[in-house]
Design an enzyme around this catalytic site. Structure first.
Site, short mmCIF file in Angstrom:
data_model
loop_
_atom_site.label_atom_id
_atom_site.label_comp_id
_atom_site.label_asym_id
_atom_site.label_seq_id
_atom_site.Cartn_x
_atom_site.Cartn_y
_atom_site.Cartn_z
CG ASP A 90 -3.47 10.13 6.73
OD1 ASP A 90 -3.73 9.05 7.16
OD2 ASP A 90 -3.62 10.89 5.92
CD GLU A 99 -2.26 1.40 2.82
OE1 GLU A 99 -2.43 2.59 3.28
OE2 GLU A 99 -2.85 0.52 3.19
#
Length: 83
Positions: free
Chosen positions: A23, A12
């Site tokens: 995040d 990923e």
């Protein structure tokens, strides 16, 4: 390559953006470093090409970076890189 040799099933890769509010702080700091020199897209595409030659690779991103390049062009760039 070490991760592939250790048995990773896929990779990923995240496309950095300027304000990754969802995040955690470590990812935000990595994005800031990646964006400092202005070549984040080129480097991300090269990373996708490399990792896709080893294992299936997915690209995680917010919509903003893709929309910046135009949705069709942005998506095509990563599809062409095998992401």
């Amino acid at each position: 390559m070490a991760l592939a040799e250790a048995g990773a099933d896929l990779f990923e890769i995240g496309l950095p953006r300027h304000s990754p509010c969802l995040d955690d702080p470590r990812i935000q700091a990595a994005y800031r470093r990646a964006l400092q020199d202005g070549h984040a897209l080129d480097r991300t595409l090269r990373s996708v090409q490399h990792t896709a030659s080893l294992r299936p690779t997915v690209v995680m991103t917010y919509w903003e970076p893709i929309a910046h390049y135009g949705s069709e062009r942005g998506v095509r760039l990563f599809a062409d890189a095998a992401g």
